[in-house]
Enzyme design. Structure first.
Site, PDB file in Angstrom:
ATOM      1  N   GLN A   1      -4.525  -1.720   9.734  1.00  0.00           N
ATOM      2  CA  GLN A   1      -4.423  -3.024   9.075  1.00  0.00           C
ATOM      3  C   GLN A   1      -5.049  -4.122   9.943  1.00  0.00           C
ATOM      4  O   GLN A   1      -4.717  -4.255  11.122  1.00  0.00           O
ATOM      5  CB  GLN A   1      -2.941  -3.345   8.788  1.00  0.00           C
ATOM      6  CG  GLN A   1      -2.725  -4.630   8.005  1.00  0.00           C
ATOM      7  CD  GLN A   1      -3.319  -4.573   6.596  1.00  0.00           C
ATOM      8  OE1 GLN A   1      -3.208  -3.577   5.893  1.00  0.00           O
ATOM      9  NE2 GLN A   1      -3.968  -5.658   6.185  1.00  0.00           N
TER      10      GLN A   1
ATOM     11  N   LYS B   1       0.836  -1.205   0.000  1.00  0.00           N
ATOM     12  CA  LYS B   1       0.000   0.000   0.000  1.00  0.00           C
ATOM     13  C   LYS B   1       0.869   1.253   0.000  1.00  0.00           C
ATOM     14  O   LYS B   1       0.602   2.216  -0.723  1.00  0.00           O
ATOM     15  CB  LYS B   1      -0.947  -0.029   1.212  1.00  0.00           C
ATOM     16  CG  LYS B   1      -2.052  -1.076   1.053  1.00  0.00           C
ATOM     17  CD  LYS B   1      -2.791  -1.388   2.349  1.00  0.00           C
ATOM     18  CE  LYS B   1      -3.772  -2.551   2.121  1.00  0.00           C
ATOM     19  NZ  LYS B   1      -4.432  -3.006   3.347  1.00  0.00           N
TER      20      LYS B   1
ATOM     21  N   ASP C   1     -10.900   2.973   4.550  1.00  0.00           N
ATOM     22  CA  ASP C   1     -11.190   1.537   4.440  1.00  0.00           C
ATOM     23  C   ASP C   1     -12.696   1.285   4.407  1.00  0.00           C
ATOM     24  O   ASP C   1     -13.141   0.184   4.079  1.00  0.00           O
ATOM     25  CB  ASP C   1     -10.584   0.796   5.644  1.00  0.00           C
ATOM     26  CG  ASP C   1      -9.460  -0.135   5.231  1.00  0.00           C
ATOM     27  OD1 ASP C   1      -9.310  -0.377   4.019  1.00  0.00           O
ATOM     28  OD2 ASP C   1      -8.747  -0.618   6.125  1.00  0.00           O
TER      29      ASP C   1
END
Ligand code: NDP
Length: 292
Positions: free
Chosen positions: A98, A54, A121
């Protein structure tokens, strides 16, 4: 007739180059670029790899990334403090925590603490709630489901009125992708581990999204001729012939299903690259929204 290949790698590359153009324009007009903060707790190899990918993707399109790598024994309070600092940092447009987080962490509380405006997200309960309701727009849509729909759109697959089957009901893929298909006026069936007559249900799909995490579970005779198949699954299977001793396969038996589907994503090179492209898109959207 063999299916058309839905080349997620190429489509994601096109999207990344579109994003780079917009980031360059933002830099020129506003002397500012989008910023993405990644928060990693612990040392899981797969999570480290995802975060590294990422950050690399951010660098390629000109998005600044801010990395926070925390030890596995980080407390709930300490992690909350990091998230709150990032919420307050004006250079940060997106915050990515994450997953999975270590067992001692209450991930619902952490995801709920991420500012709604920086939830790139799309896992904040309010964004998920809005996604689940009619005529409510979430600020962000989760990246993998958004990538599945983007693949269908870029392949000019009509969604409206189609019978869609989603295999899997997880919070991160199955449920949100089903919601997105519903918003686009598909007639949606969601399957899971307790679904009876699974092959028969799957056979009703004109659009099939497979997200179960079971290697090559969907066989040729489960798929209606002409169906469009999006395979989200990523499964490692032993392969002594490969250097690593394993290879990655999807939830769909690609070689046989491609003979009946009209279009299909490969694994790897299908949905995976789209997930990261959608994260960049969400981060850029956030920065643009904050500028206006
Ligand atoms: P989860 O394990 O959270 O969910 C799996 C879902 O599949 C559950 O709803 C489960 O049902 C259902 N399921 C499991 N086994 C069966 C079965 N035998 N028959 C019918 N349904 C079954 O997985 P995720 O949603 O997180 O991920 C799914 C796959 O997608 C994985 O391979 C993962 O690696 C991949 N993935 C890929 C991404 C990408 O970017 N390409 C991103 C995220 C995930 P139940 O609810 O009843 O338990």
């Amino acid at each position: 007739m063999p299916a058309k290949l839905i080349d997620g790698k190429a489509i994601a590359a096109t999207i990344r180059s579109e994003i780079k153009t917009e980031v360059d324009a933002m830099r020129a007009a506003h002397h500012r670029v989008p910023g993405l903060a990644t928060v990693l707790v612990g040392a899981r190899k797969d999570s480290q790899t995802y975060v590294r990918m990422k950050k690399k993707a951010c660098a390629e399109v000109g998005i600044t990334s801010f990395g926070h790598d925390l030890p596995a024994d980080t407390s709930q309070e300490a992690l909350l403090a990091v998230v709150r600092d990032l919420n307050a940092n004006p250079e940060v447009d997106g915050i990515l925590v994450q997953l999975p987080l270590p067992d001692h962490i209450d991930d619902e509380e952490i995801l709920g603490a991420v500012s709604l405006e920086k939830d790139v997200d799309g896992f904040h309960p309010l964004n998920i709630g809005r996604l689940s309701m009619k005529r409510r727009d979430p600020l962000f849509v989760p990246c993998t489901p958004k990538g599945c729909i983007e693949l269908l759109d870029r392949m000019a697959v009509e969604i409206q009125g189609k019978r869609a089957v989603v295999l899997g009901r997880s919070n991160i893929v199955g449920l949100p992708v089903a919601m997105l298909l519903l918003h686009r006026n598909a007639t949606v069936t969601i399957c899971h581990s307790r679904t009876r007559d699974l092959p028969e249900v799957v056979r009703s799909a004109e659009i099939l999204i497979a997200a179960v995490g079971r290697a090559e579970m969907v066989k040729q005779d489960w798929v209606q001729p002409g169906a469009v198949v999006i395979d989200v699954g990523v499964n490692a299977v032993d392969d002594p012939a490969s250097e690593k001793g394993y290879r990655l396969v999807g939830d769909v038996a690609f070689d046989e299903v491609k003979e009946v589907a009209s279009a299909i994503t490969p694994v790897p090179g299908g949905v995976g690259p789209m997930t990261i492209a959608m994260l960049l898109r969400n981060t850029l959207d956030s920065a643009q929204r904050r500028l206006t």
